[in-house]
Design an enzyme around this catalytic site. Structure first.
Site, mmCIF file in Angstrom:
data_model
loop_
_atom_site.group_PDB
_atom_site.id
_atom_site.type_symbol
_atom_site.label_atom_id
_atom_site.label_comp_id
_atom_site.label_asym_id
_atom_site.label_seq_id
_atom_site.Cartn_x
_atom_site.Cartn_y
_atom_site.Cartn_z
ATOM 1 C CG ASN A 1 3.650 6.240 11.504
ATOM 2 O OD1 ASN A 1 4.711 5.623 11.481
ATOM 3 N ND2 ASN A 1 2.836 6.297 10.475
ATOM 4 N N GLY B 1 2.040 -7.346 12.674
ATOM 5 C CA GLY B 1 2.693 -7.730 11.427
ATOM 6 C C GLY B 1 2.298 -9.138 11.035
ATOM 7 N N GLY B 2 1.263 -9.262 10.208
ATOM 8 C CA GLY B 2 0.870 -10.562 9.698
ATOM 9 C C GLY B 2 -0.010 -11.396 10.592
ATOM 10 C CG ASN C 1 -0.407 0.741 2.396
ATOM 11 O OD1 ASN C 1 -0.518 1.957 2.490
ATOM 12 N ND2 ASN C 1 0.219 0.013 3.306
ATOM 13 C CG ASN D 1 -0.774 6.091 13.653
ATOM 14 O OD1 ASN D 1 -0.514 6.909 12.780
ATOM 15 N ND2 ASN D 1 -0.019 5.035 13.879
ATOM 16 C CB THR E 1 -3.093 -7.064 6.129
ATOM 17 O OG1 THR E 1 -2.216 -5.933 6.066
ATOM 18 C CG2 THR E 1 -3.370 -7.547 4.726
ATOM 19 N N GLY F 1 0.794 -8.153 5.875
ATOM 20 C CA GLY F 1 0.139 -9.441 5.688
ATOM 21 C C GLY F 1 0.975 -10.589 6.210
ATOM 22 C CB CYS G 1 4.385 6.420 7.628
ATOM 23 S SG CYS G 1 3.305 6.188 6.217
ATOM 24 C CG LEU H 1 0.227 9.063 6.360
ATOM 25 C CD1 LEU H 1 1.260 10.022 6.931
ATOM 26 C CD2 LEU H 1 -0.237 8.090 7.431
#
Length: 305
Positions: free
Chosen positions: A128, A244-245, A71, A101, A267, A218, A131, A75
């Site tokens: 953050n 994360g995943g 992606n 965030n 995700t 993912g 990013c 933002l």
């Protein structure tokens, strides 16, 4: 199933269960609220906010990859004032912890947003610094320890609620950044953000994303996330929100065993809006099978060879 205490503590904030919605994948919760009561969740990290509204990057800005997505949304958001006026009151109708965030182009912007949001009554702020989807701000702070520390100090100086710093995996040594923000006063850490990646259409020879590169998330990134959470947990004494995943209870349990106090689901929600509830129930099942009274007993329980 035996009664298991699902509550966990993250930087002084008590979550009814360890499952938090990752920023950027859940919007502000309105769409998912049509599927189930948001009070079922431990917390919601809302879509990334900036000081002023952003339209985001031009499309195409999302693309599938094997075991994940890329992606470069950039933002897109209504700005911090728009969030406080139009989204936060609705979110506050639910019994769930709200984590804001934020991303800024200067340390001063982070400070202004922290002041506004903490006064508005969010439960925690996720800063953050990592990013990879915008040309200014985020990335440079996340890869230079001194700059990461500067942003952390600015955020802490203007916040009345706990400050959690989100670390970038796009670095040589994530523990160096973790130590820097810990010394600068961070109350908690969240990791990992997306891993920078790229896909090319071999027929057109063009990148599949308009911005050329994007953030990979993912199932494919889970082993990286587990490794980095484990490394950071050994390096600093701060609570960690691992992500994360994560798509099932076993994934979340791995992150907790590596050292995370809570986990974020992102995700997986695109394929199954009920994924966070399934992760919660999966964690409960694992805790019961292992004879644990509290799911928090998983945290840091890895037994290295």
């Amino acid at each position: 199933m035996e009664k298991i205490d699902l509550s966990v503590h993250l930087a002084g904030v008590t979550l009814k269960n360890p499952v938090v919605m990752a920023s950027g994948t859940f919007g502000f919760g309105r769409e998912f609220g049509q599927f189930y009561d948001l009070s079922e969740l431990g917390g919601i990290c809302v879509k990334g906010l900036t000081l002023h509204p952003r339209e985001g990057n031009p499309p195409p800005r999302i693309a599938e990859t094997p075991m994940g997505i890329l992606n470069s949304v950039g933002l897109q958001n209504p700005g911090v004032d728009g969030f406080i006026a139009h989204e936060l009151p609705w979110l506050r109708e639910h019994d769930v912890k709200i984590i804001a965030n934020i991303s800024g182009n200067t340390p001063e912007e982070y400070g202004v947003m922290c002041e506004k949001l903490s006064q508005a009554g969010v439960d925690m702020i996720e800063v953050n610094i990592s990013c990879p989807n915008v040309k200014a701000g985020g990335l440079q702070y996340g890869v230079v320890p001194e700059m990461a520390a500067q942003v952390t100090e600015e955020a802490k100086g203007h916040s009345d609620v706990p400050v959690m710093v989100k670390l970038s995996p796009n670095v040589t040594d994530i523990t160096a950044i973790a130590r820097a923000v810990a010394e600068a006063g961070a109350d908690a850490l969240s990791l990992i953000n997306t891993i920078r990646g790229m896909r090319i259409d071999v027929r057109t020879r063009r990148p599949v994303l308009k911005m050329n590169t994007g953030g990979l998330s993912g199932p494919a990134v889970l082993p990286v996330a587990v490794r980095m959470v484990w490394e950071v947990a050994q390096a600093v004494d701060l609570p960690i929100l691992g992500m994360g995943g994560v798509s099932k209870g076993e994934d979340a349990a791995q992150l907790m065993l590596a050292g995370a106090s809570a986990v974020a689901v992102g995700t997986a929600c695109f394929a199954d809006p009920y994924a966070p509830l399934k992760v919660r129930d999966g964690l409960k099942k694992i805790a019961a099978e292992q004879g644990l009274a509290c799911v928090s007993e998983l945290t840091g329980g890895v037994r290295p060879w």
